[in-house]
Write an enzyme that holds these catalytic residues in place. Structure first.
Site, PDB file in Angstrom:
ATOM      1  N   HIS A  78       0.952  -1.206   0.044  1.00 26.42           N
ATOM      2  CA  HIS A  78       0.115   0.068   0.020  1.00 26.42           C
ATOM      3  C   HIS A  78       1.039   1.190   0.048  1.00 26.42           C
ATOM      4  O   HIS A  78       0.753   2.073  -0.689  1.00 26.42           O
ATOM      5  CB  HIS A  78      -0.957   0.072   1.268  1.00 26.42           C
ATOM      6  N   HIS A 136      -4.247   6.944  -5.038  1.00 25.97           N
ATOM      7  CA  HIS A 136      -5.467   7.720  -4.561  1.00 25.97           C
ATOM      8  C   HIS A 136      -5.688   8.862  -5.335  1.00 25.97           C
ATOM      9  O   HIS A 136      -5.175   9.482  -6.079  1.00 25.97           O
ATOM     10  CB  HIS A 136      -4.912   8.045  -3.124  1.00 25.97           C
ATOM     11  N   HIS A 164      -7.799  -0.612  -4.485  1.00 23.95           N
ATOM     12  CA  HIS A 164      -8.261  -1.123  -3.148  1.00 23.95           C
ATOM     13  C   HIS A 164      -8.925  -2.572  -3.266  1.00 23.95           C
ATOM     14  O   HIS A 164      -8.793  -3.300  -2.333  1.00 23.95           O
ATOM     15  CB  HIS A 164      -8.850  -0.070  -2.063  1.00 23.95           C
ATOM     16  N   HIS A 221     -14.251   8.152   3.874  1.00 32.49           N
ATOM     17  CA  HIS A 221     -12.958   7.464   3.836  1.00 32.49           C
ATOM     18  C   HIS A 221     -11.692   8.105   4.465  1.00 32.49           C
ATOM     19  O   HIS A 221     -11.076   7.575   5.516  1.00 32.49           O
ATOM     20  CB  HIS A 221     -12.601   7.031   2.438  1.00 32.49           C
ATOM     21  N   HIS A 271      -9.768   7.295   8.554  1.00 33.66           N
ATOM     22  CA  HIS A 271      -8.327   7.332   8.483  1.00 33.66           C
ATOM     23  C   HIS A 271      -7.906   8.079   9.775  1.00 33.66           C
ATOM     24  O   HIS A 271      -7.203   7.985  10.804  1.00 33.66           O
ATOM     25  CB  HIS A 271      -7.465   7.280   7.383  1.00 33.66           C
ATOM     26  N   PHE A 274      -0.820   7.824   5.120  1.00 33.10           N
ATOM     27  CA  PHE A 274      -0.831   6.532   4.074  1.00 33.10           C
ATOM     28  C   PHE A 274       0.337   5.512   4.063  1.00 33.10           C
ATOM     29  O   PHE A 274      -0.046   4.558   3.938  1.00 33.10           O
ATOM     30  CB  PHE A 274      -0.924   7.325   2.607  1.00 33.10           C
ATOM     31  N   HIS A 328     -11.484  -0.430   4.795  1.00 32.49           N
ATOM     32  CA  HIS A 328     -11.644  -0.580   3.587  1.00 32.49           C
ATOM     33  C   HIS A 328     -12.621  -1.614   2.940  1.00 32.49           C
ATOM     34  O   HIS A 328     -13.061  -1.441   1.671  1.00 32.49           O
ATOM     35  CB  HIS A 328     -10.134  -0.736   2.815  1.00 32.49           C
TER      36      HIS A 328
HETATM   37 CU1  C2O Z   1      -4.998   3.468   0.275  1.00 32.85          CU
HETATM   38 CU2  C2O Z   1      -7.652   4.651   2.641  1.00 32.85          CU
HETATM   39  O1  C2O Z   1      -5.943   4.396   1.624  1.00 32.85           O
END
Ligand code: C2O
Length: 471
Positions: free
Chosen positions: A43, A64, A73, A193, A197, A214, A227
């Site tokens: 990732h 992203h 993802h 989203h 995080h 990230f 996710h």
């Molecule tokens: Cu690739 Cu929620 O991040």
């Protein structure tokens, strides 16, 4: 078919298996590509400028803030899930999803937080946000639980239905070989989203590790559960009989043929394509059916006409932009037509410091000087970005958001005005957020009458299915 379950509803037996599989993944040799840290670094590599676009000079690959977000993802979780299944000899093993779009799922799922010895535990999380703290998708810092739940449902309604005028508004902006990274994120990516995080990441760590940055996000097992719900939002959006979109599929060959590399459950390198991600059932997984309280969670109409008259002396956007956003700001934006037109608000060249968490909200014709509640008609949408590292030598990224106004016009008293009053409210502010321009455009996506009719015919089945999960 694997059925991904809601993390708040799984059995003790399921938790045991999931924990065992994760533990085995963490114990694999450090150089095994299926090892937990190796997986986390996959990732990191795809979001922290580890790869160049071949033959394109300094242009990086970034999955992203663009239309690769959902497909990348989806594949990433697909292999992670298969590796877990293989490690416990259970090919039916399915990842749980964190059901943060439902009031019953709006806390960190217990199995990730209860036992510090569990493989699902991670100590780098915001200790103030452990259960029973309720998820704050609006990043409002409200302590009123009912207000938070109401905000959360409004935000989901906006991201999934109200703000969407074309598939790219949901999926993210076009990004192909030769284009700059970060052209623009879709509604869920930029909203719920990103905020989850940052809500989970530990503010005591130097850069909000783990989930809040990230590079480290996938080091927390909760990442995959988060996710899975982000992926579920894509699955649900495809099936919503909403927003009169002529087509929810992107057919650009540059998109369909985009590919990624992953290691599978046998540690073999495999190449996979965006075009194979559109149908999760064909990929062998589905989601447990849960009711969707946000589908109809549209804020009550508001009549703010009298008060809005007081603020029409706000300056016109033309005199203010480019704008350095360092506090609440209010201005007028010209409409393309008077009254209730089919229109979109576009914020362009939003340039932010890439190493900072940033969020601001957009309100239309709101009477407050500093609106704080999000569960009302005048709340249009938000922009949020998670800290990450762009290509070395640069520190900022720049993107755009598009927010459909049409439904909002039905909910506020828009009259036959030829301008609206926009209020931008920063929630979390890094230094130097600049917005290059703001404008209202006509919605270019016209519902295609045949497609709409076909979709309507189709909706008979879709609606029934949907209604079954809206209890
Ligand atoms: Cu690739 Cu929620 O991040």
């Amino acid at each position: 078919m694997k059925i991904r379950p809601s993390a708040h509803r799984v059995s003790a037996e399921y938790m045991y298996k999931y924990n065992l599989a994760t533990d085995r993944m963490k114990r694999l040799p450090a150089d095994d590509p299926r090892n937990f840290m190796q997986q986390a670094n996959v990732h990191c590599a795809y979001c922290n400028a580890a790869y160049d676009q071949p033959g394109q000079g300094a242009l990086q690959i970034q999955i992203h803030k663009c239309w690769l977000f959902f497909p990348f993802h989806r594949w990433y979780l697909y292999f992670y899930e298969r590796i877990l299944g293989k490690l416990i000899g259970d090919p039916t093993f399915a990842l749980p999803f964190w059901n943060w779009d439902h009031p019953r799922g709006m806390t960190m799922p217990p199995m990730f937080v209860e036992d510090p010895r569990s493989a699902l535990y991670d100590r780098k999380r915001n200790q103030k946000h452990l259960p029973p703290a309720v998820v704050d998708l609006g990043k409002t810092d409200s302590t009123d639980t009912l207000q938070l739940v109401s905000n959360n449902l409004t935000i989901m309604h906006n991201e999934m239905i109200r703000c969407i005028s074309d598939p790219l508004d949901f999926m993210g902006a076009r990004y192909c070989e030769g284009s700059e990274a970060n052209p623009g994120e879709g509604s869920v990516e930029s909203g719920s989203h990103t905020v989850i995080h940052s809500w989970v990441g530990d503010p005591e760590q130097p850069t909000s590790e783990d989930l809040g940055n990230f590079y480290s996000a996938a080091r927390d097992p909760l990442f995959y559960c988060h996710h899975a719900n982000v992926d579920r939002m894509w699955y649900l959006w495809q099936r919503l009989p909403n927003n009169k979109l002529p087509n929810k599929r992107i057919t650009d060959p540059d998109y369909l043929n985009a590919s990624f590399l992953f290691y599978d459950e046998n540690a073999q390198l495999v190449k996979v394509y965006v075009r194979d991600t559109f149908d999760n059932r064909r990929m062998g997984f589905d989601y447990e059916r849960i009711d969707l309280p946000w589908v109809d969670y549209r804020p009550p109409p508001q009549a703010a006409r009298t008060k809005i008259n007081k603020v029409v002396d706000a300056p016109n956007a033309k005199t203010l932009f480019p704008l350095k956003l360092d506090g609440v700001v209010r201005f007028q934006v010209d409409k393309t037509k008077k009254g209730k037109a089919d229109e979109i608000l576009v914020l362009e060249n939003i340039t932010v410091d890439a190493s900072k968490m940033i969020k601001f909200d957009v309100f239309v014709n709101d009477e407050d000087d500093n609106p704080s509640e999000l569960d009302k008609a005048s709340y249009l949408g938000s922009y949020a970005q998670l800290p990450h590292k762009p290509r070395s030598g640069t520190t900022s990224t720049s993107s755009r958001i598009r927010l459909r106004l049409t439904d909002l016009y039905d909910d506020i008293d828009i009259g036959d005005d030829d301008a609206i009053v926009v209020t931008l409210v920063p929630r979390q502010q890094g230094p130097g957020v600049t917005i290059g321009g703001i404008k209202i455009i006509e919605n270019p996506t016209k519902p295609n009458p045949t497609a709409a009719a076909a979709a309507d015919a189709d909706t008979t089945t879709t609606t029934t299915t949907m209604i079954r999960f809206i209890i």
